[in-house]
Write a protein that holds these residues in place. Sequence first.
Motif, PDB file in Angstrom:
ATOM      1  N   GLU A   1       0.819  -1.212   0.000  1.00 57.20           N
ATOM      2  CA  GLU A   1       0.000   0.000   0.000  1.00 57.20           C
ATOM      3  C   GLU A   1       0.850   1.258   0.000  1.00 57.20           C
ATOM      4  OE1 GLU A   1      -2.971   0.100   3.045  1.00 57.20           O
ATOM      5  OE2 GLU A   1      -3.844  -1.801   2.431  1.00 57.20           O
ATOM      6  N   LYS A   2       2.001   1.194   0.666  1.00 55.37           N
ATOM      7  CA  LYS A   2       2.894   2.341   0.768  1.00 55.37           C
ATOM      8  C   LYS A   2       4.247   1.973   0.194  1.00 55.37           C
ATOM      9  CE  LYS A   2       0.733   3.765   5.079  1.00 55.37           C
ATOM     10  NZ  LYS A   2       0.945   3.844   6.523  1.00 55.37           N
ATOM     11  N   GLU A   3       4.830   2.865  -0.568  1.00 52.59           N
ATOM     12  CA  GLU A   3       6.092   2.580  -1.240  1.00 52.59           C
ATOM     13  C   GLU A   3       7.207   2.184  -0.276  1.00 52.59           C
ATOM     14  OE1 GLU A   3       6.840   6.192  -3.409  1.00 52.59           O
ATOM     15  OE2 GLU A   3       7.567   7.248  -1.636  1.00 52.59           O
ATOM     16  N   GLU A   4       7.212   2.741   0.903  1.00 52.79           N
ATOM     17  CA  GLU A   4       8.281   2.451   1.862  1.00 52.79           C
ATOM     18  C   GLU A   4       8.154   1.059   2.485  1.00 52.79           C
ATOM     19  OE1 GLU A   4       5.219   4.904   4.230  1.00 52.79           O
ATOM     20  OE2 GLU A   4       5.963   4.843   2.182  1.00 52.79           O
ATOM     21  N   GLU A   5       7.050   0.367   2.237  1.00 55.53           N
ATOM     22  CA  GLU A   5       6.869  -0.998   2.748  1.00 55.53           C
ATOM     23  C   GLU A   5       7.579  -2.041   1.889  1.00 55.53           C
ATOM     24  OE1 GLU A   5       2.391  -0.426   4.641  1.00 55.53           O
ATOM     25  OE2 GLU A   5       2.609  -1.238   2.619  1.00 55.53           O
ATOM     26  N   TYR A   6       7.874  -1.697   0.642  1.00 55.10           N
ATOM     27  CA  TYR A   6       8.457  -2.669  -0.283  1.00 55.10           C
ATOM     28  C   TYR A   6       9.937  -2.854   0.032  1.00 55.10           C
ATOM     29  CZ  TYR A   6       9.078  -5.246  -4.635  1.00 55.10           C
ATOM     30  OH  TYR A   6       9.336  -6.222  -5.566  1.00 55.10           O
ATOM     31  N   LEU A   7      10.369  -4.092   0.235  1.00 55.83           N
ATOM     32  CA  LEU A   7      11.734  -4.370   0.665  1.00 55.83           C
ATOM     33  C   LEU A   7      12.767  -4.270  -0.447  1.00 55.83           C
ATOM     34  CD1 LEU A   7      11.102  -7.428   3.036  1.00 55.83           C
ATOM     35  CD2 LEU A   7      11.370  -5.005   3.646  1.00 55.83           C
ATOM     36  N   HIS A   8      12.359  -4.521  -1.691  1.00 61.24           N
ATOM     37  CA  HIS A   8      13.329  -4.612  -2.783  1.00 61.24           C
ATOM     38  C   HIS A   8      13.404  -3.326  -3.599  1.00 61.24           C
ATOM     39  CE1 HIS A   8      13.578  -8.715  -1.598  1.00 61.24           C
ATOM     40  NE2 HIS A   8      12.371  -9.014  -2.022  1.00 61.24           N
ATOM     41  N   SER A   9      13.624  -2.220  -2.890  1.00 64.56           N
ATOM     42  CA  SER A   9      13.815  -0.940  -3.584  1.00 64.56           C
ATOM     43  C   SER A   9      14.603   0.004  -2.695  1.00 64.56           C
ATOM     44  CB  SER A   9      12.473  -0.304  -3.970  1.00 64.56           C
ATOM     45  OG  SER A   9      11.966   0.515  -2.947  1.00 64.56           O
ATOM     46  N   SER A  10      15.056   1.077  -3.291  1.00 64.19           N
ATOM     47  CA  SER A  10      15.806   2.091  -2.557  1.00 64.19           C
ATOM     48  C   SER A  10      14.897   3.015  -1.768  1.00 64.19           C
ATOM     49  CB  SER A  10      16.657   2.912  -3.530  1.00 64.19           C
ATOM     50  OG  SER A  10      15.840   3.535  -4.510  1.00 64.19           O
ATOM     51  N   CYS A  11      13.605   2.853  -1.874  1.00 64.00           N
ATOM     52  CA  CYS A  11      12.669   3.742  -1.207  1.00 64.00           C
ATOM     53  C   CYS A  11      12.939   3.808   0.297  1.00 64.00           C
ATOM     54  CB  CYS A  11      11.235   3.314  -1.479  1.00 64.00           C
ATOM     55  SG  CYS A  11      10.037   4.503  -0.874  1.00 64.00           S
ATOM     56  N   ARG A  12      13.198   2.683   0.904  1.00 65.34           N
ATOM     57  CA  ARG A  12      13.452   2.645   2.342  1.00 65.34           C
ATOM     58  C   ARG A  12      14.703   3.452   2.696  1.00 65.34           C
ATOM     59  NH1 ARG A  12      10.495  -1.150   5.017  1.00 65.34           N
ATOM     60  NH2 ARG A  12      12.110  -1.606   6.533  1.00 65.34           N
ATOM     61  N   ASP A  13      15.675   3.492   1.791  1.00 71.90           N
ATOM     62  CA  ASP A  13      16.863   4.313   2.010  1.00 71.90           C
ATOM     63  C   ASP A  13      16.489   5.795   2.016  1.00 71.90           C
ATOM     64  OD1 ASP A  13      19.183   2.286   1.827  1.00 71.90           O
ATOM     65  OD2 ASP A  13      17.972   1.838   0.060  1.00 71.90           O
ATOM     66  N   TYR A  14      15.645   6.186   1.081  1.00 66.61           N
ATOM     67  CA  TYR A  14      15.230   7.580   0.991  1.00 66.61           C
ATOM     68  C   TYR A  14      14.387   7.997   2.194  1.00 66.61           C
ATOM     69  CZ  TYR A  14      17.263   8.407  -3.566  1.00 66.61           C
ATOM     70  OH  TYR A  14      18.165   8.586  -4.584  1.00 66.61           O
ATOM     71  N   TYR A  15      13.686   7.059   2.802  1.00 65.20           N
ATOM     72  CA  TYR A  15      12.915   7.341   4.018  1.00 65.20           C
ATOM     73  C   TYR A  15      13.776   7.226   5.277  1.00 65.20           C
ATOM     74  CZ  TYR A  15       8.248   7.571   1.938  1.00 65.20           C
ATOM     75  OH  TYR A  15       7.126   7.958   1.233  1.00 65.20           O
ATOM     76  N   GLY A  16      15.004   6.706   5.126  1.00 64.19           N
ATOM     77  CA  GLY A  16      15.902   6.555   6.262  1.00 64.19           C
ATOM     78  C   GLY A  16      15.544   5.406   7.181  1.00 64.19           C
TER      79      GLY A  16
END
Length: 176
Positions: free
Chosen positions: A149-164
Amino acid sequence: MGFAYTIKEQGAVHFVTFTVHQWVDVFTRKEYVDLLLESLKYCQVNKGLEVIGWVIMSNHCHLIIRARNENLSDVIRDLKKFTAKAIYKAIESNPKESRRGWLLRVLSHNGKIWFWEEGYHGEEITSQNFFDTKLRYLHQNPVKAGIVEKEEEYLHSSCRDYYGIREEGIPLVHFG
């Protein structure tokens, strides 16, 4: 037959897409995702690859990358060639792979591995606005696919890095 994209500015930032042959869902298995991530890290350390953004979906990946040594075409060629062989071999030797026979048939042709589709549909990123659009696109890919549902939930992307919120992953460089 499609045309192969040619990178003109070998040191410029590019948005690229690698698609698994026949859009086969290979990256549903963590071990194959890990092989691609390990290969990206290897290219960072040994080939001057700089990763700015990434996402790995079930049958393709999007990357925002550049080559510190201004040889991006060579790095992409080597990355695709190595990962094709490594993932094919991992499929071949994976006793838990229920689709092994089918995958090995689909991902080969005339006795040769055909893991990635030809080319990589690259686009040079020339402005902050274009970069923001492409980064948002790749981070939204899992949301639009209905995986999270939220981009930061997906494990296989850099999104979590951008969210810190990632503890470890692929080291990123900033655009610009």
